[in-house]
Enzyme design. Structure first.
Site, mmCIF file in Angstrom:
data_model
loop_
_atom_site.group_PDB
_atom_site.id
_atom_site.type_symbol
_atom_site.label_atom_id
_atom_site.label_comp_id
_atom_site.label_asym_id
_atom_site.label_seq_id
_atom_site.Cartn_x
_atom_site.Cartn_y
_atom_site.Cartn_z
ATOM 1 N N GLY A 1 1.085 -1.004 0.080
ATOM 2 C CA GLY A 1 0.005 0.065 0.065
ATOM 3 C C GLY A 1 0.798 1.216 -0.116
ATOM 4 O O GLY A 1 1.979 1.218 -0.614
ATOM 5 N N SER A 2 0.326 2.289 0.919
ATOM 6 C CA SER A 2 1.108 3.466 0.540
ATOM 7 C C SER A 2 2.453 3.653 1.379
ATOM 8 O O SER A 2 3.066 4.654 1.116
ATOM 9 C CB SER A 2 0.055 4.778 1.312
ATOM 10 O OG SER A 2 -0.960 4.940 0.482
ATOM 11 N N VAL A 3 2.699 2.529 1.918
ATOM 12 C CA VAL A 3 4.075 2.391 2.721
ATOM 13 C C VAL A 3 5.329 2.644 1.442
ATOM 14 O O VAL A 3 6.199 3.203 1.410
ATOM 15 C CB VAL A 3 4.392 1.330 3.541
ATOM 16 C CG1 VAL A 3 5.707 1.125 4.008
ATOM 17 C CG2 VAL A 3 3.367 1.300 4.523
#
Length: 569
Positions: free
Chosen positions: A296-298
């Site tokens: 995801g946004s990591v």
């Protein structure tokens, strides 16, 4: 009469030949079943109780065994047929004579009495020298720690014979010898392999009673050097707190990774669900912390690093009212945001636009940046060790995936999905923890170690594992910008509500990975490091079954930070 005589002589020769076969020729490998007749004959006239299977010990970083052992009372069943000081033993261990006597019911083999002893009780019982009564330290698997890291063992006759032919030929191992099948037990199996157990045994007559003059014996084939011990970098106290934080938060499918930033040693790792000891290859057997998942946004951390390295300024503005494809309005209306604020608020449009621009200039920019952050390949310690060309401390670790096909780098929507850690992107929690450790350390990428030394049984060093650093690193200015941006996530961004009021300042990045419209849950991540001003720990927490309005990953992350703060005060 002559004929009968010849038959008797032939019969005698057949019997003598049979005796030679049994007593001299096939003593250790009789028939197609390869029965060890010597061992079988000993077993026939002895009763035994295995204290320790002889496999090497796995220690934490302070030299504490990861598997617990407790003082126990071992009783042999022949005691119920003879006079022995039952009442005296009962008094020593503070139980009633009746309960001690009842414990023999149905017992045909030596057994452990269901009560742990104190060290003083052990000493007092053994001073009595009662045949059939023995106080010993018995290894137990009660509430084991770091089960996925340590791994499991089981017998595999065909595999062990092919894997260790010399030991098999010399008889130091057999079909009952257990092999490591996962985790450290698998990686260090050649060093941990048992070459004989530690046993209590006694010689018995046909009725199972001990032969006169023969007491219970303590038998061990080990010496002061073997079996070897594997000293890990794990900390049992911290590991216990880490597991409690995950379980108390309600995460049943997910886990955590904790890394010491200075040494890049793994201090703790938790994977859920747990596996059952009766079915070590069933549900929960896989260590999910070393397997690849949508980050995801990591993953935007890598895109941000590439942007900084390509001199994109923090002051540049992006339209964060748009959706990730920038062809319509998104779910959140954030307005025009700077690069650092876009990262703090996890604005998809900013990072899809940046990824398109960067890949147009250099198609391999993501892989090159990932390499400098230490996550372009597997991150566990790997190097030559003796005749093992690529010895891996994490044998189960998955390789990262960025683009499944090179042609995706020419497809706009594929680039956009990749930029936000979706489509085909797969990174393990261990890899993401290593990335955060690299940033917190100032940019020096290293392999993650989980074992520091292999020790002889007497505690002296057999070998030590060196630190492995990478040559390609990001510049100090890029790292400093990354650190500030990761801190801003907690100060004003997506981590503010849960992590900004902790006793230690935290820097990090949140992530939510969607699994499809038909799936009622997603992956929720928070990865970061702390304390911000003098980084010591990198921590990743992931909840693989997060439902709407659940924030268990944040809660567990906060709990671990508080526990470490309290322990170090």
């Amino acid at each position: 009469m002559i004929g009968i005589g010849l038959l008797l002589v032939c019969g005698m020769f057949l019997l003598i030949g049979r005796l030679i076969q049994l007593q001299l020729v096939e003593t250790e490998s009789y028939s197609k079943h390869h029965i060890n007749l010597i061992e079988a004959s000993i077993n026939q006239r002895t009763q035994s109780y295995v204290l320790d299977e002889g496999r090497g010990t796995i220690l934490d970083r302070n030299g504490i065994p990861m598997s617990e052992s407790i003082p126990s009372l071992v009783l042999f069943p022949f005691l119920k047929e003879r006079e022995w000081p039952l009442e005296e033993v009962a008094q020593i261990i503070n139980v009633t004579p009746e309960s001690l006597e009842r414990s023999f019911e149905g017992q045909l083999q030596p057994f452990t009495f269901d009560k742990s002893l104190t060290i003083d009780q052990m000493k007092e019982i053994n001073e009595q020298s009662i045949p059939g009564v023995y106080a010993v330290h018995k290894p137990v698997n009660k509430n084991p720690l770091a089960t996925h890291v340590i791994g499991t063992v089981r017998p595999n006759p065909e595999l062990i014979q092919s894997k260790y032919p010399e030991k098999w030929a010399e008889g130091s191992i057999d079909e009952e010898t257990k092999l490591g099948i996962s985790g450290l037990q698998l990686a260090f199996d050649p060093f941990l392999l048992s070459e004989g157990d530690t046993t209590l045994l006694y010689h018995a007559d046909r009725q199972g009673n001990p032969l006169l003059g023969l007491d219970v014996k303590y038998f061990s084939s080990t010496d002061s050097f073997y079996p070897l011990q594997v000293k890990t970098t794990l900390d049992t106290k911290i590991q216990k707190n880490l597991e409690e934080a995950i379980d108390d938060s309600g995460i049943t499918n997910g886990g955590a990774v904790l890394i010491d930033i200075d040494s890049n040693n793994l201090i703790g790792m938790v994977s859920r669900p747990l596996f059952g000891s009766e079915d070590p290859l069933g549900k929960g057997a896989m260590n999910q912390m070393v397997k690849g998942y949508f980050p995801g946004s990591v993953f935007k951390t890598i895109i941000l690093a590439a942007a900084y390295e390509n001199e994109v300024k923090d002051t540049r503005l992006f339209d964060c009212d748009q959706n990730l494809y920038r062809d319509g309005i998104g779910n959140r209306t954030l307005g025009m945001l700077s690069l650092k604020d876009s990262f703090a608020q996890s604005c998809n449009a900013t990072f899809t636009q940046l990824a398109e621009e960067l890949i147009k200039t250099d198609p391999d920019v993501i892989e090159k940046t990932a390499e400098k952050l230490g996550v372009e390949t597997t991150v566990g310690w790997e190097d030559k060790l003796y005749h093992y060309e690529n010895f891996k401390q994490f044998p189960d670790e998955s390789s990262p995936i960025f683009f499944k096909d090179e042609k995706d780098k020419r497809i706009r929507k594929a680039i956009d999905q990749t930029a936000i850690g979706q489509l085909n992107v797969k990174l393990s929690p261990l890899a993401i923890g290593n990335m955060m450790a690299t940033i917190g350390r100032g940019g020096e990428a290293k392999d993650v170690k989980v074992v520091s030394d292999i020790l002889y049984r007497n505690g002296t060093t057999f070998l030590s594992f060196k630190e492995i650093s990478h040559d390609e690193n990001l510049s100090k200015n890029v790292i400093k910008s990354l650190q500030k941006s990761l801190r801003e996530v907690v100060v004003s961004g997506t981590g503010n509500a849960y992590l900004n009021d902790l006793p230690i300042q935290v820097a990090g990045k949140s992530g939510t990975a969607e699994l499809g419209e038909d799936v009622s849950f997603d992956h929720q991540w928070f990865a970061g490091y702390f304390p911000y001003d003098s980084p010591k720990y990198a921590l990743v927490v992931v909840d693989f079954e997060r439902k709407e309005k659940q924030y268990r990953a944040y809660e567990a992350f906060a709990t671990v930070v508080k526990d470490l703060y309290q322990n170090e005060r």
